[in-house]
Structures are given as C-alpha cells and as structure tokens.
Design a protein around this motif. Structure first.
Motif, PDB file in Angstrom:
ATOM      1  N   VAL A   1       0.929  -1.273   0.005  1.00 25.78           N
ATOM      2  CA  VAL A   1       0.159  -0.053  -0.071  1.00 25.78           C
ATOM      3  C   VAL A   1       0.767   1.147  -0.096  1.00 25.78           C
ATOM      4  CG1 VAL A   1      -1.884   1.265   1.281  1.00 25.78           C
ATOM      5  CG2 VAL A   1      -1.764  -1.193   1.213  1.00 25.78           C
ATOM      6  N   LEU A   2       0.525   2.113  -0.803  1.00 28.22           N
ATOM      7  CA  LEU A   2       1.522   3.427  -1.030  1.00 28.22           C
ATOM      8  C   LEU A   2       0.378   4.746  -0.498  1.00 28.22           C
ATOM      9  CD1 LEU A   2       4.158   4.841  -1.908  1.00 28.22           C
ATOM     10  CD2 LEU A   2       2.978   4.886  -4.260  1.00 28.22           C
ATOM     11  N   ILE A   3       0.888   5.510   0.296  1.00 33.51           N
ATOM     12  CA  ILE A   3      -0.098   6.573   0.628  1.00 33.51           C
ATOM     13  C   ILE A   3       0.591   7.772   0.178  1.00 33.51           C
ATOM     14  CG2 ILE A   3      -1.309   7.754   2.521  1.00 33.51           C
ATOM     15  CD1 ILE A   3      -1.039   5.148   4.261  1.00 33.51           C
ATOM     16  N   TRP A   4      -0.220   8.347  -0.814  1.00 29.53           N
ATOM     17  CA  TRP A   4       0.313   9.633  -1.346  1.00 29.53           C
ATOM     18  C   TRP A   4      -0.180  10.840  -0.496  1.00 29.53           C
ATOM     19  CZ3 TRP A   4       0.395  10.563  -7.575  1.00 29.53           C
ATOM     20  CH2 TRP A   4       0.938  11.678  -7.735  1.00 29.53           C
ATOM     21  N   GLY A   5       0.578  11.625   0.164  1.00 31.37           N
ATOM     22  CA  GLY A   5       0.033  12.564   0.930  1.00 31.37           C
ATOM     23  C   GLY A   5       0.292  12.069   2.323  1.00 31.37           C
ATOM     24  N   TYR A   6       1.356  11.906   2.570  1.00 32.13           N
ATOM     25  CA  TYR A   6       1.605  11.178   4.127  1.00 32.13           C
ATOM     26  C   TYR A   6       1.761  12.149   5.229  1.00 32.13           C
ATOM     27  CZ  TYR A   6       2.859   7.302   6.958  1.00 32.13           C
ATOM     28  OH  TYR A   6       2.516   6.245   7.925  1.00 32.13           O
ATOM     29  N   GLY A   7       0.549  12.475   5.905  1.00 32.78           N
ATOM     30  CA  GLY A   7       0.413  13.699   6.632  1.00 32.78           C
ATOM     31  C   GLY A   7      -0.517  12.992   7.925  1.00 32.78           C
ATOM     32  N   ASN A   8      -1.046  13.380   8.870  1.00 40.72           N
ATOM     33  CA  ASN A   8      -1.543  13.107  10.076  1.00 40.72           C
ATOM     34  C   ASN A   8      -2.687  12.180   9.794  1.00 40.72           C
ATOM     35  OD1 ASN A   8      -0.461  14.893  11.524  1.00 40.72           O
ATOM     36  ND2 ASN A   8      -1.904  16.756  11.185  1.00 40.72           N
ATOM     37  N   ILE A   9      -3.550  12.284   8.858  1.00 41.71           N
ATOM     38  CA  ILE A   9      -4.557  11.327   8.234  1.00 41.71           C
ATOM     39  C   ILE A   9      -3.846   9.644   8.003  1.00 41.71           C
ATOM     40  CG2 ILE A   9      -6.266  10.465   6.908  1.00 41.71           C
ATOM     41  CD1 ILE A   9      -7.053  13.377   6.414  1.00 41.71           C
ATOM     42  N   ALA A  10      -2.787   9.994   7.234  1.00 39.35           N
ATOM     43  CA  ALA A  10      -1.874   8.797   6.602  1.00 39.35           C
ATOM     44  C   ALA A  10      -1.304   7.982   8.139  1.00 39.35           C
ATOM     45  CB  ALA A  10      -0.916   9.160   5.718  1.00 39.35           C
ATOM     46  N   LYS A  11      -1.091   8.918   8.871  1.00 40.24           N
ATOM     47  CA  LYS A  11      -0.411   8.355  10.134  1.00 40.24           C
ATOM     48  C   LYS A  11      -1.249   7.854  10.958  1.00 40.24           C
ATOM     49  CE  LYS A  11       3.303  11.731  10.530  1.00 40.24           C
ATOM     50  NZ  LYS A  11       3.930  12.993  11.252  1.00 40.24           N
ATOM     51  N   THR A  12      -2.707   8.003  10.971  1.00 43.24           N
ATOM     52  CA  THR A  12      -3.837   7.296  11.866  1.00 43.24           C
ATOM     53  C   THR A  12      -4.138   6.100  11.111  1.00 43.24           C
ATOM     54  OG1 THR A  12      -4.554   9.457  12.428  1.00 43.24           O
ATOM     55  CG2 THR A  12      -6.136   7.800  12.597  1.00 43.24           C
ATOM     56  N   LEU A  13      -4.254   6.069   9.901  1.00 48.30           N
ATOM     57  CA  LEU A  13      -4.469   5.119   8.846  1.00 48.30           C
ATOM     58  C   LEU A  13      -3.495   3.864   8.815  1.00 48.30           C
ATOM     59  CD1 LEU A  13      -6.130   3.463   6.773  1.00 48.30           C
ATOM     60  CD2 LEU A  13      -5.238   4.883   4.899  1.00 48.30           C
ATOM     61  N   THR A  14      -2.277   4.141   9.012  1.00 52.31           N
ATOM     62  CA  THR A  14      -1.212   3.142   8.719  1.00 52.31           C
ATOM     63  C   THR A  14      -1.284   1.965   9.747  1.00 52.31           C
ATOM     64  OG1 THR A  14       0.372   4.714   7.502  1.00 52.31           O
ATOM     65  CG2 THR A  14       1.428   2.725   8.622  1.00 52.31           C
ATOM     66  N   PRO A  15      -1.292   2.424  11.183  1.00 48.74           N
ATOM     67  CA  PRO A  15      -1.220   1.244  12.006  1.00 48.74           C
ATOM     68  C   PRO A  15      -2.330   0.132  11.758  1.00 48.74           C
ATOM     69  CG  PRO A  15      -0.819   3.429  13.163  1.00 48.74           C
ATOM     70  CD  PRO A  15      -1.253   3.716  11.727  1.00 48.74           C
ATOM     71  N   HIS A  16      -3.461   0.565  11.319  1.00 49.85           N
ATOM     72  CA  HIS A  16      -4.449  -0.385  10.912  1.00 49.85           C
ATOM     73  C   HIS A  16      -4.285  -1.392   9.715  1.00 49.85           C
ATOM     74  CE1 HIS A  16      -7.356   1.656  13.765  1.00 49.85           C
ATOM     75  NE2 HIS A  16      -6.861   2.704  13.121  1.00 49.85           N
ATOM     76  N   LEU A  17      -3.521  -0.762   8.847  1.00 49.80           N
ATOM     77  CA  LEU A  17      -3.182  -1.426   7.577  1.00 49.80           C
ATOM     78  C   LEU A  17      -1.860  -2.503   7.940  1.00 49.80           C
ATOM     79  CD1 LEU A  17      -2.940   1.436   4.990  1.00 49.80           C
ATOM     80  CD2 LEU A  17      -4.807  -0.307   5.253  1.00 49.80           C
ATOM     81  N   VAL A  18      -1.045  -1.854   8.927  1.00 44.64           N
ATOM     82  CA  VAL A  18       0.241  -2.678   9.371  1.00 44.64           C
ATOM     83  C   VAL A  18      -0.273  -3.890  10.202  1.00 44.64           C
ATOM     84  CG1 VAL A  18       2.020  -2.923  10.711  1.00 44.64           C
ATOM     85  CG2 VAL A  18       1.828  -0.833   9.021  1.00 44.64           C
ATOM     86  N   GLY A  19      -1.544  -3.465  11.051  1.00 41.93           N
ATOM     87  CA  GLY A  19      -2.125  -4.707  11.776  1.00 41.93           C
ATOM     88  C   GLY A  19      -2.762  -5.580  10.926  1.00 41.93           C
ATOM     89  N   LEU A  20      -3.212  -5.345   9.776  1.00 34.91           N
ATOM     90  CA  LEU A  20      -3.787  -6.316   9.006  1.00 34.91           C
ATOM     91  C   LEU A  20      -2.728  -6.984   7.898  1.00 34.91           C
ATOM     92  CD1 LEU A  20      -6.937  -4.471   8.179  1.00 34.91           C
ATOM     93  CD2 LEU A  20      -6.850  -6.648   9.487  1.00 34.91           C
ATOM     94  N   GLY A  21      -1.447  -6.593   7.982  1.00 29.73           N
ATOM     95  CA  GLY A  21      -0.402  -7.466   7.364  1.00 29.73           C
ATOM     96  C   GLY A  21       0.130  -6.543   6.152  1.00 29.73           C
ATOM     97  N   ALA A  22      -0.280  -5.281   5.768  1.00 34.77           N
ATOM     98  CA  ALA A  22       0.084  -4.756   4.787  1.00 34.77           C
ATOM     99  C   ALA A  22       1.336  -4.044   4.921  1.00 34.77           C
ATOM    100  CB  ALA A  22      -1.061  -3.444   4.427  1.00 34.77           C
ATOM    101  N   THR A  23       2.120  -3.924   3.755  1.00 34.51           N
ATOM    102  CA  THR A  23       3.381  -3.234   3.909  1.00 34.51           C
ATOM    103  C   THR A  23       3.139  -2.005   3.258  1.00 34.51           C
ATOM    104  OG1 THR A  23       4.638  -5.235   3.293  1.00 34.51           O
ATOM    105  CG2 THR A  23       5.798  -3.057   2.717  1.00 34.51           C
TER     106      THR A  23
END
Length: 334
Positions: free
Chosen positions: A169-191
């Motif tokens: 998963v590539l997040i373009w526009g890595y700000g506060n929202i991305a920082k909130t989203l990322t742990p959920h993605l990582v928790g589900l096994g995404a890179t």
C-alpha cells in the motif's frame, strides 16, 4: 503623560477590547459551546448559509464549517474588524477563495479534526476493493448468487489485490490522516510506504518524495491518495502515472478530487488496465448525472463521506482562543 500612566492606558484599552471581543460560531455543527465559554469573548451563533447579521458584522473571530461561498464572500466584504478565522475543515481553500485579506486576518485550519473519520473511511474502501463487497451488492440487487466470489478461492494470488495481508500500500500525501490509517493497515499485514514533499522516516514508515514515484507506483497494489487541493496537486495522478501502476492495482482517493485526472482514470478502467478505483471526492460535486464515472467498471462512488464530522473541534477552538488572547502563535496557522 508619564510612561506609567501611558502603560496603564494601553493596558486598559487592551482589556476593554478583549472584553468586547465577539466570536461567531456556526450552527452547521453541534458544538458544545459551554466548553469554549469563560474566555474574554462573547459567543454568537450564525447561519452559514445566510449573510452575516448586521449586529454581528463587527465580530473579531469567525469559526467556519460548511459555509456557503456566498456567506464567506459576504463576510470577507463586510467584516472589516475580523482578526482571526478558525476553519474546522482540514484545508482552508473555501476561506482563501472568499477574498479575505490574509495580511490582516489570521487563518487556522481544522487539521487533525478529521484524522480518524477519514482514515476509517479509507480503510473501508480498501477492504471493499480487496473483498469485492461492491460486486456482491450488485449481484444481490439482481437476485443472483455471485458464486465466483465465494467458495474455494486462491489465497493472495500473485497479480491480484484480494487481501490487505502482504499487500503493498502506497499512501500519497503522508500527513496526519495517513499516520492514523497506517497502524490499521500494518495490523492487517500490509506493507505501507508513503509519499510526501519531504522524504524521511515517520513513525517507522519510510516516506519518499515525489521523484521516487516512477519506482514506487509499479510496486503498488493499492494507492491511497490524501493530497490537499492546490495548483501543484491538480491531476497529480495523470495518464503517465496511471500507466505505471500494475493492472491489478486499486486507487482510493479521500483527499481532493482535483488530484486525479478522472478521464485518464476512467479510460484505464474501461480498458481493464487498472484493477479498480474507490473515490470519495470528485472534480465536480455532486457528481453530475452525465458523468461517465457512474458506469465505469470497478469504480466505487462514495459521496464525499469520509470526513464531514470534525472531532474535538471545541478543544481546538478553546486552545487557539486562549493563544489568540495571549498573543501567541495559533495552532494550524497557514
């Protein structure tokens, strides 16, 4: 007049000005007004769809949320004593486009108030794309059993986006929202990797600048776009960059509709050159009935629903009001 008397007079004038300070808050949002009472300002509600009432036109502070363009233009023209605008939106475009003199009026945004709601929506769209809930719903409305989506299925087949586990998963526009989203993605096994104006490592996630996109896009299963709206981000995802994505990749946009060339995206989906797209924002909203995006295959239309409910607005207003009275730097100043 001696210096001591002059200082007393200045202090008295400042105290008088602060005591008469008016703050206008919008009725478009249910605010706990009591949490921002107790400061040296009187609080007044106003309708964001109508001109500012004459008895409130001398206000010092304007809190905005979902104001109409006409309302903001009226405020910019008539509120000559205005000194600070607290927008509750993540971006200040509507305020800046209204014509306020930003050399005299401080503008602060609601950055941070939408982190959880937008992150949750983006996660939902990604799961919808991977597990094809949208297609199941289409079959349900036809009274048909989508057998090809159930039963025995290959586990994370190569060249397909069917799960967040092991997905790139590539997040373009890595700000506060991305920082909130990322742990959920990582928790589900995404890179997860990010793209922002400045490269670096943020909370353990590698973030690249846009010059790395030609390398990153071909290695992406799902591209999440959370870009702000500006001239520099207009059609950031254009035909050239869409062509770099793998044919199975999905695009999710919860940023600004102008950041995607919608015609190029629709063409790629029509030709089967892209896995799909889930868009919460569009260049024209509401999306016109004549838009081809309604019928574009593997495209999910979300009606700008990711945000729309700022969380913690009262705390931000109160904190910035305290700083404003004290003459300190305000949070989220542009």
């Amino acid at each position: 007049m001696c210096r001591a008397s002059r200082n007393i007079t200045i202090a008295s004038n400042i105290a008088r000005r602060l005591a008469n300070m008016k703050l206008l808050y919008p009725t478009s949002l249910k605010l706990d007004v009591q949490s921002i009472e107790g400061f040296s300002a009187s609080l007044h509600a106003y309708d964001v769809k109508k001109p500012i009432p004459d008895d409130l036109i001398d206000a010092d502070i304007l809190v905005t949320w979902s104001n109409s363009a006409d309302n903001l233009k009226d405020a910019a023209a008539r509120m000559t004593k205005l000194r600070w605008i607290q927008s509750l939106a993540a971006g200040p475009n509507d305020v800046l486009n209204a014509g306020f003199d930003t050399s005299k009026v401080k503008v602060t945004t609601g950055s941070g108030l939408h982190n959880f709601t937008v992150a949750e929506h983006a996660l939902g769209l990604l799961l919808n794309a991977a597990r094809r809930f949208y297609e199941m719903r289409d079959y349900q409305l036809q009274g048909k059993w989508p057998g090809h989506l159930g039963g025995s299925q290959p586990d994370r087949p190569k060249g397909a986006f069917t799960s967040l586990r092991d997905a790139r998963v590539l997040i373009w526009g890595y700000g506060n929202i991305a920082k909130t989203l990322t742990p959920h993605l990582v928790g589900l096994g995404a890179t997860v990797r990010g793209v922002a104006r400045r490269a670096g490592v943020r909370d353990g996630i590698e973030v690249f600048d846009e010059s790395s996109l030609p390398k990153l896009l071909p290695e992406t299963d799902a591209l999440v776009m959370i870009l702000p709206g500006s001239d520099s981000t207009r059609h950031a995802l254009n035909q050239e960059r869409i062509d770099l994505l793998p044919n199975h990749a999905w695009v999710v946009n919860v940023g600004r509709g102008t950041s995607i060339d919608e015609e190029a995206l629709a063409n790629a989906l029509d030709k089967g050159e892209l896995g799909g797209a889930a868009l919460d924002v569009f260049e024209t909203e509401p999306l016109p009935e004549t838009s081809r995006l309604w019928k574009t295959p593997n495209l999910v239309v979300s009606p700008h629903a990711a945000g729309g409910r700022p969380q913690g607005a009262e705390a931000l207003i109160a904190s910035n009001l305290r700083k404003f009275i004290a003459g300190q730097e305000l949070q989220n100043s542009i």
